[in-house]
Design an enzyme around this catalytic site. Structure first.
Site, PDB file in Angstrom:
ATOM      1  CG  ASN A  16      10.971  23.241  -7.393  1.00 54.79           C
ATOM      2  OD1 ASN A  16      10.832  22.635  -8.454  1.00 54.79           O
ATOM      3  ND2 ASN A  16      10.000  23.335  -6.489  1.00 54.79           N
ATOM      4  CG  HIS A 112       1.914  28.516  -9.988  1.00 57.64           C
ATOM      5  ND1 HIS A 112       1.844  29.242  -8.824  1.00 57.64           N
ATOM      6  CD2 HIS A 112       0.677  27.988 -10.185  1.00 57.64           C
ATOM      7  CE1 HIS A 112       0.611  29.155  -8.338  1.00 57.64           C
ATOM      8  NE2 HIS A 112      -0.113  28.407  -9.152  1.00 57.64           N
TER       9      HIS A 112
HETATM   10  C1  GAR Z   1       6.875  24.465  -4.847  1.00 58.50           C
HETATM   11  O1  GAR Z   1       5.793  23.573  -4.964  1.00 58.50           O
HETATM   12  C2  GAR Z   1       6.681  25.658  -5.750  1.00 58.50           C
HETATM   13  O2  GAR Z   1       6.092  25.355  -6.973  1.00 58.50           O
HETATM   14  C3  GAR Z   1       5.747  26.503  -4.917  1.00 58.50           C
HETATM   15  O3  GAR Z   1       6.214  26.357  -3.596  1.00 58.50           O
HETATM   16  C4  GAR Z   1       6.883  25.099  -3.446  1.00 58.50           C
HETATM   17  C5  GAR Z   1       8.283  25.355  -2.957  1.00 58.50           C
HETATM   18  O4  GAR Z   1       8.955  24.163  -2.648  1.00 58.50           O
HETATM   19  N1  GAR Z   1       5.741  27.863  -5.362  1.00 58.50           N
HETATM   20  C6  GAR Z   1       4.658  28.636  -5.344  1.00 58.50           C
HETATM   21  O5  GAR Z   1       3.586  28.279  -4.895  1.00 58.50           O
HETATM   22  C7  GAR Z   1       4.853  30.014  -5.925  1.00 58.50           C
HETATM   23  N2  GAR Z   1       3.594  30.587  -6.276  1.00 58.50           N
HETATM   24  P1  GAR Z   1      10.535  24.059  -2.559  1.00 58.50           P
HETATM   25  O6  GAR Z   1      11.026  25.177  -1.640  1.00 58.50           O
HETATM   26  O7  GAR Z   1      10.772  22.704  -1.919  1.00 58.50           O
HETATM   27  O8  GAR Z   1      11.108  24.163  -3.935  1.00 58.50           O
END
Ligand code: GAR
Length: 203
Positions: A16, A112
Protein backbone atom coordinates in the site's frame (compact mmCIF):
# COMPACT_ATOMS: atom_id res chain seq x y z
CA UNK A 1 -0.19 26.35 -1.90
CA UNK A 2 2.14 24.43 0.42
CA UNK A 3 1.86 20.65 0.12
CA UNK A 4 0.80 18.67 3.17
CA UNK A 5 3.64 16.51 4.50
CA UNK A 6 2.48 12.90 4.68
CA UNK A 7 3.88 10.13 6.90
CA UNK A 8 3.10 6.49 6.11
CA UNK A 9 3.25 3.99 8.99
CA UNK A 10 3.85 0.35 8.00
CA UNK A 11 4.76 -2.99 9.57
CA UNK A 12 5.39 -5.36 6.67
CA UNK A 13 5.46 -5.68 2.91
CA UNK A 14 4.37 -2.15 2.20
CA UNK A 15 2.44 -2.72 -1.03
CA UNK A 16 0.00 0.00 0.00
CA UNK A 17 2.94 2.32 0.65
CA UNK A 18 4.16 1.44 -2.86
CA UNK A 19 0.75 2.31 -4.32
CA UNK A 20 0.95 5.72 -2.64
CA UNK A 21 4.55 6.29 -3.82
CA UNK A 22 3.63 5.29 -7.40
CA UNK A 23 0.58 7.51 -7.37
CA UNK A 24 2.62 10.46 -6.10
CA UNK A 25 5.32 9.81 -8.73
CA UNK A 26 2.61 9.80 -11.42
CA UNK A 27 1.49 13.24 -10.25
CA UNK A 28 -1.76 12.05 -8.73
CA UNK A 29 -1.16 13.39 -5.22
CA UNK A 30 -0.52 17.07 -6.02
CA UNK A 31 -1.68 18.27 -2.60
CA UNK A 32 0.68 16.09 -0.57
CA UNK A 33 4.34 15.17 -0.26
CA UNK A 34 5.31 11.72 1.02
CA UNK A 35 7.84 12.92 3.56
CA UNK A 36 8.37 10.06 5.99
CA UNK A 37 7.91 6.30 6.40
CA UNK A 38 7.88 4.81 9.90
CA UNK A 39 7.99 1.07 10.57
CA UNK A 40 7.55 -0.72 13.88
CA UNK A 41 9.44 -3.68 12.39
CA UNK A 42 13.07 -3.33 11.35
CA UNK A 43 12.65 -6.21 8.86
CA UNK A 44 9.73 -4.62 7.00
CA UNK A 45 10.19 -4.55 3.23
CA UNK A 46 8.38 -1.22 3.34
CA UNK A 47 11.68 0.32 4.50
CA UNK A 48 13.37 -0.82 1.29
CA UNK A 49 10.54 0.71 -0.74
CA UNK A 50 11.00 4.03 1.08
CA UNK A 51 14.74 3.96 0.46
CA UNK A 52 14.27 3.29 -3.26
CA UNK A 53 11.86 6.21 -3.51
CA UNK A 54 14.25 8.50 -1.65
CA UNK A 55 11.83 9.02 1.23
CA UNK A 56 13.14 9.41 4.80
CA UNK A 57 12.50 6.26 6.84
CA UNK A 58 12.64 5.53 10.55
CA UNK A 59 12.32 2.36 12.62
CA UNK A 60 10.62 2.28 16.00
CA UNK A 61 10.90 -1.46 16.51
CA UNK A 62 8.50 -3.36 18.74
CA UNK A 63 11.32 -5.73 19.71
CA UNK A 64 13.60 -2.93 20.93
CA UNK A 65 10.82 -0.90 22.53
CA UNK A 66 8.11 -3.27 23.75
CA UNK A 67 6.22 -0.51 25.60
CA UNK A 68 3.56 0.93 23.28
CA UNK A 69 3.49 4.30 25.06
CA UNK A 70 7.21 4.74 24.62
CA UNK A 71 6.98 3.79 20.94
CA UNK A 72 4.13 6.22 20.41
CA UNK A 73 6.09 9.07 22.01
CA UNK A 74 9.02 8.33 19.67
CA UNK A 75 6.73 8.22 16.64
CA UNK A 76 5.03 11.49 17.65
CA UNK A 77 8.43 13.16 17.99
CA UNK A 78 9.33 11.99 14.46
CA UNK A 79 6.03 13.29 13.08
CA UNK A 80 6.62 16.69 14.69
CA UNK A 81 10.23 16.77 13.47
CA UNK A 82 9.06 16.24 9.87
CA UNK A 83 6.15 18.68 10.19
CA UNK A 84 3.66 15.95 9.27
CA UNK A 85 0.13 17.09 8.46
CA UNK A 86 -1.39 13.70 7.54
CA UNK A 87 -0.60 10.26 8.96
CA UNK A 88 -1.47 7.21 6.83
CA UNK A 89 -1.67 3.78 8.45
CA UNK A 90 -0.88 1.35 5.61
CA UNK A 91 -0.59 -2.14 7.05
CA UNK A 92 0.43 -0.79 10.47
CA UNK A 93 -0.23 -3.67 12.86
CA UNK A 94 -0.39 -1.88 16.20
CA UNK A 95 -3.59 -0.42 17.66
CA UNK A 96 -2.81 3.15 18.66
CA UNK A 97 -3.83 4.68 22.00
CA UNK A 98 -6.47 7.39 22.33
CA UNK A 99 -3.71 9.80 23.40
CA UNK A 100 -2.02 9.24 20.04
CA UNK A 101 -5.13 9.32 17.84
CA UNK A 102 -6.27 12.60 19.48
CA UNK A 103 -3.03 14.26 18.36
CA UNK A 104 -3.98 13.63 14.72
CA UNK A 105 -7.77 13.80 14.92
CA UNK A 106 -9.18 13.93 11.34
CA UNK A 107 -5.55 14.01 10.16
CA UNK A 108 -4.90 10.25 10.33
CA UNK A 109 -6.36 7.61 7.98
CA UNK A 110 -6.19 3.82 7.78
CA UNK A 111 -6.80 1.23 5.09
CA UNK A 112 -8.67 -1.89 6.20
CA UNK A 113 -9.14 -4.97 3.98
CA UNK A 114 -12.90 -5.43 4.35
CA UNK A 115 -16.11 -3.46 3.95
CA UNK A 116 -16.40 -1.95 7.46
CA UNK A 117 -18.41 -2.71 9.64
CA UNK A 118 -17.83 -6.33 8.54
CA UNK A 119 -14.73 -8.17 9.74
CA UNK A 120 -13.07 -5.30 11.58
CA UNK A 121 -11.99 -4.30 15.08
CA UNK A 122 -9.41 -5.88 17.40
CA UNK A 123 -8.08 -9.20 16.08
CA UNK A 124 -9.07 -8.50 12.47
CA UNK A 125 -5.91 -7.70 10.58
CA UNK A 126 -4.06 -8.93 7.51
CA UNK A 127 -4.96 -12.46 6.37
CA UNK A 128 -7.25 -13.00 9.39
CA UNK A 129 -9.76 -10.63 7.82
CA UNK A 130 -9.95 -12.69 4.63
CA UNK A 131 -10.06 -15.98 6.58
CA UNK A 132 -13.09 -14.63 8.45
CA UNK A 133 -14.79 -13.42 5.27
CA UNK A 134 -14.34 -16.84 3.62
CA UNK A 135 -15.48 -18.68 6.77
CA UNK A 136 -18.67 -16.59 6.84
CA UNK A 137 -19.22 -17.27 3.16
CA UNK A 138 -19.70 -13.69 2.02
CA UNK A 139 -19.88 -13.27 -1.75
CA UNK A 140 -18.69 -9.66 -1.76
CA UNK A 141 -15.93 -8.11 0.31
CA UNK A 142 -13.62 -5.16 -0.33
CA UNK A 143 -11.63 -2.45 1.39
CA UNK A 144 -12.29 0.68 3.41
CA UNK A 145 -10.31 3.84 4.04
CA UNK A 146 -11.40 5.68 7.18
CA UNK A 147 -10.28 8.32 9.61
CA UNK A 148 -8.63 6.92 12.73
CA UNK A 149 -10.09 7.64 16.13
CA UNK A 150 -9.88 5.90 19.52
CA UNK A 151 -12.20 3.09 18.37
CA UNK A 152 -10.30 0.42 16.39
CA UNK A 153 -11.59 0.63 12.77
CA UNK A 154 -14.40 2.88 14.05
CA UNK A 155 -13.67 6.33 12.58
CA UNK A 156 -15.66 8.05 9.82
CA UNK A 157 -15.48 6.26 6.46
CA UNK A 158 -13.82 8.10 3.55
CA UNK A 159 -13.97 5.51 0.76
CA UNK A 160 -14.96 1.91 0.12
CA UNK A 161 -14.65 -0.39 -2.87
CA UNK A 162 -16.29 -3.78 -3.29
CA UNK A 163 -14.57 -6.93 -4.59
CA UNK A 164 -16.25 -10.22 -5.51
CA UNK A 165 -15.23 -13.42 -3.75
CA UNK A 166 -14.55 -16.14 -6.31
CA UNK A 167 -15.14 -19.88 -6.20
CA UNK A 168 -12.03 -21.60 -4.80
CA UNK A 169 -10.58 -18.44 -3.22
CA UNK A 170 -8.08 -18.95 -0.41
CA UNK A 171 -7.31 -16.20 2.12
CA UNK A 172 -4.18 -15.48 0.09
CA UNK A 173 -5.87 -15.19 -3.32
CA UNK A 174 -8.64 -13.07 -1.83
CA UNK A 175 -6.14 -10.80 -0.06
CA UNK A 176 -4.28 -10.22 -3.32
CA UNK A 177 -7.49 -9.40 -5.24
CA UNK A 178 -8.71 -7.03 -2.52
CA UNK A 179 -5.36 -5.25 -2.58
CA UNK A 180 -5.20 -5.01 -6.37
CA UNK A 181 -8.83 -4.13 -7.06
CA UNK A 182 -9.55 -2.00 -4.00
CA UNK A 183 -6.82 -0.98 -1.52
CA UNK A 184 -4.18 0.17 -4.02
CA UNK A 185 -6.82 2.30 -5.76
CA UNK A 186 -8.78 3.90 -2.93
CA UNK A 187 -5.88 4.55 -0.55
CA UNK A 188 -3.84 6.87 -2.83
CA UNK A 189 -7.08 8.59 -3.89
CA UNK A 190 -8.00 9.16 -0.24
CA UNK A 191 -4.53 10.54 0.51
CA UNK A 192 -5.05 13.20 -2.15
CA UNK A 193 -8.65 13.90 -1.06
CA UNK A 194 -7.66 14.44 2.58
CA UNK A 195 -4.50 16.45 1.75
CA UNK A 196 -6.60 18.75 -0.44
CA UNK A 197 -9.15 19.17 2.34
CA UNK A 198 -6.41 19.94 4.89
CA UNK A 199 -4.85 22.46 2.52
CA UNK A 200 -8.17 24.26 2.03
CA UNK A 201 -8.76 24.35 5.80
CA UNK A 202 -5.38 26.04 6.26
CA UNK A 203 -5.92 28.57 3.48
C1 GAR B 1 -3.22 -4.73 3.83
O1 GAR B 1 -4.13 -5.67 3.29
C2 GAR B 1 -3.91 -3.82 4.80
O2 GAR B 1 -5.21 -3.47 4.43
C3 GAR B 1 -3.93 -4.67 6.04
O3 GAR B 1 -2.68 -5.33 6.05
C4 GAR B 1 -2.19 -5.45 4.71
C5 GAR B 1 -0.84 -4.80 4.64
O4 GAR B 1 -0.22 -5.01 3.39
N1 GAR B 1 -4.16 -3.88 7.21
C6 GAR B 1 -4.86 -4.31 8.26
O5 GAR B 1 -5.33 -5.43 8.34
C7 GAR B 1 -5.04 -3.30 9.36
N2 GAR B 1 -6.14 -3.66 10.19
P1 GAR B 1 0.95 -4.10 2.84
O6 GAR B 1 2.02 -4.00 3.93
O7 GAR B 1 1.48 -4.87 1.65
O8 GAR B 1 0.40 -2.76 2.48
Amino acid sequence: MKKVNVAVLCSGGGTNLQAILDSAAAGNIPSGKIALVVSDNAQAYALERAKRAGVAAAVVDKKDIPDRGERERKILALLKEHDIGLVVLAGFMTILSAAFTREYEMRMINVHPSLIPSFCGPGFYGLKVHEAALARGVKVTGATVHYVNEVCDGGPIIAQRAVYVEEGDTPETLQKRVMREAEWIILPQAVETVCKKLQSEKA
